[in-house]
Design a protein around this motif. Sequence first.
Motif, PDB file in Angstrom:
ATOM      1  N   LEU A 177      46.398 -33.563 -11.647  1.00 52.83           N
ATOM      2  CA  LEU A 177      46.050 -32.194 -11.248  1.00 52.83           C
ATOM      3  C   LEU A 177      44.535 -32.022 -11.155  1.00 52.83           C
ATOM      4  N   GLY A 178      43.797 -32.847 -11.867  1.00 52.56           N
ATOM      5  CA  GLY A 178      42.350 -32.778 -11.812  1.00 52.56           C
ATOM      6  C   GLY A 178      41.759 -33.511 -10.624  1.00 52.56           C
ATOM      7  N   ARG A 179      42.631 -34.160  -9.833  1.00 49.79           N
ATOM      8  CA  ARG A 179      42.146 -34.904  -8.671  1.00 49.79           C
ATOM      9  C   ARG A 179      42.769 -34.405  -7.370  1.00 49.79           C
ATOM     10  N   THR A 180      43.405 -33.251  -7.434  1.00 52.77           N
ATOM     11  CA  THR A 180      44.054 -32.717  -6.242  1.00 52.77           C
ATOM     12  C   THR A 180      43.404 -31.402  -5.831  1.00 52.77           C
ATOM     13  N   THR A 210      41.063 -25.305  -8.626  1.00 48.89           N
ATOM     14  CA  THR A 210      40.775 -26.732  -8.433  1.00 48.89           C
ATOM     15  C   THR A 210      39.510 -27.136  -9.193  1.00 48.89           C
ATOM     16  N   ARG A 211      38.477 -26.304  -9.091  1.00 48.15           N
ATOM     17  CA  ARG A 211      37.212 -26.597  -9.776  1.00 48.15           C
ATOM     18  C   ARG A 211      37.409 -26.672 -11.277  1.00 48.15           C
ATOM     19  N   ARG A 212      38.192 -25.762 -11.835  1.00 48.02           N
ATOM     20  CA  ARG A 212      38.414 -25.751 -13.282  1.00 48.02           C
ATOM     21  C   ARG A 212      39.203 -26.979 -13.742  1.00 48.02           C
ATOM     22  N   TRP A 213      40.210 -27.383 -12.968  1.00 47.74           N
ATOM     23  CA  TRP A 213      40.994 -28.544 -13.367  1.00 47.74           C
ATOM     24  C   TRP A 213      40.165 -29.819 -13.304  1.00 47.74           C
ATOM     25  N   SER A 246      39.764 -32.575 -18.977  1.00 57.25           N
ATOM     26  CA  SER A 246      40.260 -33.925 -19.212  1.00 57.25           C
ATOM     27  C   SER A 246      41.032 -33.974 -20.524  1.00 57.25           C
ATOM     28  N   PHE A 247      42.080 -34.807 -20.548  1.00 53.22           N
ATOM     29  CA  PHE A 247      42.854 -34.987 -21.777  1.00 53.22           C
ATOM     30  C   PHE A 247      42.197 -36.051 -22.671  1.00 53.22           C
ATOM     31  N   ARG A 248      41.238 -36.766 -22.124  1.00 47.92           N
ATOM     32  CA  ARG A 248      40.637 -37.857 -22.900  1.00 47.92           C
ATOM     33  C   ARG A 248      39.464 -37.354 -23.726  1.00 47.92           C
TER      34      ARG A 248
END
Length: 239
Positions: free
Chosen positions: A137-140, A230-233, A237-239
């Motif tokens: 979702l962070g790359r779409t 999109t910008r917020r996602w 990061s989960f890492r």
Amino acid sequence: MTSANSNPRNVDARQIYAEESKRGKPVSKVRYLFARDESSSGINKVETDGNLAEQAIRDRVLTTKTGDTLFLNATLAKGGRYEPHHVSIQHKIADRRNTMKQTLMVLPDQERRARVEVTISGTDTLKNCGLDTVDDLGRTSFRTLTKGLLNFKLPMIEPWQHLLDDAQTQMRTRGVHGIDLRMRALELEKREAQRRSGAKLPRKTEREGMALQDWQEMNGAIGAALDELTRRWRSFSFR
């Protein structure tokens, strides 16, 4: 047991609302925007409103019954609940609902708002969107992801009085969805009459959305909100 999505009719536009039962407790009810004749059988009973090639379905869509005024405190849904795509719309007039305690907080007028939810589900459907994990979702682009699913439209009809009168009725009871289905059904009825008369058939123009055009201002606002999402996602990061 028959699954919820085995009946094509289950994807049709419908209102889901609460109604008080004889025991005084609210129960969930479903009311289709284009109701079928309860005495009907066969295709008219189970087939979706979108199957306008069938005379029985066109008869259902072109009913002279006006339908019921849309409820304020209800959910408008289209698509099967467990199908690849499902859309629900609410006029959010309350918050903090507790079904068990039957309590809620009624929102003041200035805080009431429309709420639109688009659900994309299913392993294959998500993979086709490039989504294998939550990280994806962070790359779409959410604008691209919802293309064709979150698009607001306005009805366009010929300026004949009988069409204008019917359009006003449809807006009160079935919205732009009702106008579009009826215009499509009328186009197919006209074509069928030409076929029976032996006249040369013109190019087929019936299609989904033929009576609608993009609501540019609303779509612009939605697009800007999706770009911000999109910008917020992308910064998360989960890492």
